[in-house]
Design a protein around this motif. Structure first.
Motif, PDB file in Angstrom:
ATOM      1  N   GLY A  65       0.832  -1.192   0.000  1.00  0.00           N
ATOM      2  CA  GLY A  65       0.000   0.000   0.000  1.00  0.00           C
ATOM      3  C   GLY A  65       0.864   1.237   0.000  1.00  0.00           C
ATOM      4  O   GLY A  65       2.060   1.185   0.314  1.00  0.00           O
ATOM      5  N   TYR A  66       0.242   2.355  -0.348  1.00  0.00           N
ATOM      6  CA  TYR A  66       0.961   3.627  -0.345  1.00  0.00           C
ATOM      7  C   TYR A  66      -0.009   4.783  -0.308  1.00  0.00           C
ATOM      8  O   TYR A  66      -1.193   4.646  -0.634  1.00  0.00           O
ATOM      9  CB  TYR A  66       1.902   3.742  -1.553  1.00  0.00           C
ATOM     10  CG  TYR A  66       1.202   3.682  -2.893  1.00  0.00           C
ATOM     11  CD1 TYR A  66       0.672   4.821  -3.478  1.00  0.00           C
ATOM     12  CD2 TYR A  66       1.091   2.481  -3.584  1.00  0.00           C
ATOM     13  CE1 TYR A  66       0.047   4.767  -4.713  1.00  0.00           C
ATOM     14  CE2 TYR A  66       0.478   2.417  -4.812  1.00  0.00           C
ATOM     15  CZ  TYR A  66      -0.054   3.568  -5.371  1.00  0.00           C
ATOM     16  OH  TYR A  66      -0.676   3.507  -6.592  1.00  0.00           O
ATOM     17  N   GLY A  77      -3.094  12.920  -3.144  1.00  0.00           N
ATOM     18  CA  GLY A  77      -3.292  12.502  -4.523  1.00  0.00           C
ATOM     19  C   GLY A  77      -3.773  11.076  -4.678  1.00  0.00           C
ATOM     20  O   GLY A  77      -4.566  10.777  -5.563  1.00  0.00           O
ATOM     21  N   VAL A  78      -3.308  10.187  -3.803  1.00  0.00           N
ATOM     22  CA  VAL A  78      -3.684   8.786  -3.936  1.00  0.00           C
ATOM     23  C   VAL A  78      -3.404   8.037  -2.634  1.00  0.00           C
ATOM     24  O   VAL A  78      -2.412   8.294  -1.954  1.00  0.00           O
ATOM     25  CB  VAL A  78      -2.937   8.123  -5.116  1.00  0.00           C
ATOM     26  CG1 VAL A  78      -1.436   8.125  -4.896  1.00  0.00           C
ATOM     27  CG2 VAL A  78      -3.431   6.712  -5.368  1.00  0.00           C
ATOM     28  N   LEU A  79      -4.312   7.138  -2.316  1.00  0.00           N
ATOM     29  CA  LEU A  79      -4.143   6.148  -1.257  1.00  0.00           C
ATOM     30  C   LEU A  79      -4.557   4.830  -1.884  1.00  0.00           C
ATOM     31  O   LEU A  79      -5.686   4.695  -2.367  1.00  0.00           O
ATOM     32  CB  LEU A  79      -5.023   6.464  -0.045  1.00  0.00           C
ATOM     33  CG  LEU A  79      -5.120   5.403   1.049  1.00  0.00           C
ATOM     34  CD1 LEU A  79      -3.767   5.071   1.647  1.00  0.00           C
ATOM     35  CD2 LEU A  79      -6.085   5.858   2.139  1.00  0.00           C
ATOM     36  N   ALA A  80      -3.651   3.872  -1.944  1.00  0.00           N
ATOM     37  CA  ALA A  80      -3.937   2.598  -2.594  1.00  0.00           C
ATOM     38  C   ALA A  80      -3.440   1.456  -1.716  1.00  0.00           C
ATOM     39  O   ALA A  80      -2.378   1.562  -1.095  1.00  0.00           O
ATOM     40  CB  ALA A  80      -3.267   2.543  -3.969  1.00  0.00           C
ATOM     41  N   LEU A  81      -4.214   0.384  -1.704  1.00  0.00           N
ATOM     42  CA  LEU A  81      -3.895  -0.760  -0.862  1.00  0.00           C
ATOM     43  C   LEU A  81      -4.353  -2.034  -1.563  1.00  0.00           C
ATOM     44  O   LEU A  81      -5.437  -2.066  -2.151  1.00  0.00           O
ATOM     45  CB  LEU A  81      -4.629  -0.601   0.478  1.00  0.00           C
ATOM     46  CG  LEU A  81      -4.330  -1.578   1.592  1.00  0.00           C
ATOM     47  CD1 LEU A  81      -2.886  -1.466   2.062  1.00  0.00           C
ATOM     48  CD2 LEU A  81      -5.272  -1.324   2.766  1.00  0.00           C
ATOM     49  N   LEU A  82      -3.524  -3.058  -1.500  1.00  0.00           N
ATOM     50  CA  LEU A  82      -3.945  -4.342  -2.059  1.00  0.00           C
ATOM     51  C   LEU A  82      -5.154  -4.863  -1.287  1.00  0.00           C
ATOM     52  O   LEU A  82      -5.208  -4.742  -0.055  1.00  0.00           O
ATOM     53  CB  LEU A  82      -2.801  -5.360  -1.976  1.00  0.00           C
ATOM     54  CG  LEU A  82      -1.621  -5.110  -2.915  1.00  0.00           C
ATOM     55  CD1 LEU A  82      -0.487  -6.085  -2.612  1.00  0.00           C
ATOM     56  CD2 LEU A  82      -2.065  -5.226  -4.363  1.00  0.00           C
ATOM     57  N   PRO A  83      -6.140  -5.428  -1.983  1.00  0.00           N
ATOM     58  CA  PRO A  83      -7.392  -5.850  -1.333  1.00  0.00           C
ATOM     59  C   PRO A  83      -7.212  -6.793  -0.144  1.00  0.00           C
ATOM     60  O   PRO A  83      -7.937  -6.688   0.842  1.00  0.00           O
ATOM     61  CB  PRO A  83      -8.170  -6.534  -2.460  1.00  0.00           C
ATOM     62  CG  PRO A  83      -7.642  -5.923  -3.709  1.00  0.00           C
ATOM     63  CD  PRO A  83      -6.188  -5.629  -3.432  1.00  0.00           C
ATOM     64  N   GLU A  84      -6.250  -7.686  -0.218  1.00  0.00           N
ATOM     65  CA  GLU A  84      -6.088  -8.652   0.874  1.00  0.00           C
ATOM     66  C   GLU A  84      -5.586  -8.021   2.173  1.00  0.00           C
ATOM     67  O   GLU A  84      -5.581  -8.665   3.222  1.00  0.00           O
ATOM     68  CB  GLU A  84      -5.183  -9.815   0.457  1.00  0.00           C
ATOM     69  CG  GLU A  84      -3.799  -9.420   0.013  1.00  0.00           C
ATOM     70  CD  GLU A  84      -3.656  -9.210  -1.492  1.00  0.00           C
ATOM     71  OE1 GLU A  84      -2.572  -9.506  -2.017  1.00  0.00           O
ATOM     72  OE2 GLU A  84      -4.623  -8.746  -2.148  1.00  0.00           O
ATOM     73  N   TYR A  85      -5.207  -6.736   2.127  1.00  0.00           N
ATOM     74  CA  TYR A  85      -4.733  -6.044   3.329  1.00  0.00           C
ATOM     75  C   TYR A  85      -5.719  -4.988   3.818  1.00  0.00           C
ATOM     76  O   TYR A  85      -5.407  -4.215   4.731  1.00  0.00           O
ATOM     77  CB  TYR A  85      -3.359  -5.420   3.060  1.00  0.00           C
ATOM     78  CG  TYR A  85      -2.324  -6.467   2.751  1.00  0.00           C
ATOM     79  CD1 TYR A  85      -1.724  -7.197   3.769  1.00  0.00           C
ATOM     80  CD2 TYR A  85      -1.980  -6.761   1.432  1.00  0.00           C
ATOM     81  CE1 TYR A  85      -0.785  -8.186   3.480  1.00  0.00           C
ATOM     82  CE2 TYR A  85      -1.044  -7.748   1.137  1.00  0.00           C
ATOM     83  CZ  TYR A  85      -0.459  -8.459   2.170  1.00  0.00           C
ATOM     84  OH  TYR A  85       0.462  -9.444   1.886  1.00  0.00           O
ATOM     85  N   LEU A  94      -1.244   4.838   6.641  1.00  0.00           N
ATOM     86  CA  LEU A  94      -0.578   5.530   5.539  1.00  0.00           C
ATOM     87  C   LEU A  94      -1.111   6.949   5.372  1.00  0.00           C
ATOM     88  O   LEU A  94      -0.340   7.899   5.212  1.00  0.00           O
ATOM     89  CB  LEU A  94      -0.738   4.735   4.243  1.00  0.00           C
ATOM     90  CG  LEU A  94       0.082   3.451   4.152  1.00  0.00           C
ATOM     91  CD1 LEU A  94      -0.433   2.558   3.026  1.00  0.00           C
ATOM     92  CD2 LEU A  94       1.559   3.765   3.974  1.00  0.00           C
ATOM     93  N   LEU A  95      -2.429   7.097   5.415  1.00  0.00           N
ATOM     94  CA  LEU A  95      -3.028   8.429   5.310  1.00  0.00           C
ATOM     95  C   LEU A  95      -2.560   9.298   6.468  1.00  0.00           C
ATOM     96  O   LEU A  95      -2.230  10.474   6.279  1.00  0.00           O
ATOM     97  CB  LEU A  95      -4.556   8.320   5.291  1.00  0.00           C
ATOM     98  CG  LEU A  95      -5.315   9.637   5.203  1.00  0.00           C
ATOM     99  CD1 LEU A  95      -5.003  10.380   3.911  1.00  0.00           C
ATOM    100  CD2 LEU A  95      -6.818   9.377   5.334  1.00  0.00           C
ATOM    101  N   GLY A  96      -2.500   8.737   7.661  1.00  0.00           N
ATOM    102  CA  GLY A  96      -2.049   9.490   8.828  1.00  0.00           C
ATOM    103  C   GLY A  96      -0.624   9.997   8.683  1.00  0.00           C
ATOM    104  O   GLY A  96      -0.306  11.118   9.102  1.00  0.00           O
TER     105      GLY A  96
END
Length: 150
Positions: A65-66, A77-85, A94-96
């Motif tokens: 994730g990132y 701009g973006v927050l992305a995470l693999l579904p299994e996590y 990450l957002l924090g």
């Protein structure tokens, strides 16, 4: 689960690009990102110059994730995470980290684009964390939410 969080570096760009296409909702392939002007080269250059800053979450040394912010504007701009996590607090962490970095730099108003569809996970996620709709919409027709830092 032992997730390691660290500052994103330009060399994370390929993994971030791949991951973005594997998210459950709001997935963008490299071709779709390129169509809106985001390429691996532009992303890497923006990290190198400091325009973009971000954090990655790693599990077993793999980017899972990132989250990235645009330093000069206060945009997440973006927050992305693999579904299994999902559902493990990784996206929130990450957002924090990005919010805390904006706070350190003196930015007082953050914003991001978010789906207006309440069935989409991000809709409730950001609102639960205190992000407030502005009534405005961005170029992708996402609703602009804001978060005021005190």
């Amino acid at each position: 689960m032992n997730v390691v969080y660290r500052n994103a570096v330009p060399e994370d760009t390929p993994a971030c690009f791949d991951l973005r296409g594997m998210t459950r909702e709001n997935a963008f392939s490299p071709e779709q990102l390129g169509a809106i002007g985001v390429t691996p080269e532009s992303w890497e250059a923006d990290i190198r110059t400091g325009l973009l800053f971000g954090f990655v979450g790693l599990f077993d040394q793999k980017v899972i994730g990132y989250c990235f912010g645009v330093r000069d504007t206060g945009e997440v701009g973006v927050l992305a995470l693999l579904p299994e996590y999902e559902g493990l607090g990784i996206g929130k962490a990450l957002l924090g980290l990005v919010v805390d970095e904006f706070r350190r730099t003196g930015v007082t108003r953050l914003f991001l684009g978010c789906s207006t569809d309440p069935r989409v996970r991000s809709h409730g996620f950001y609102r639960h964390l205190g992000w407030i709709p502005t009534g405005a919409f961005d170029a992708l027709n996402d609703e602009v939410l804001e978060y005021l830092l005190r």
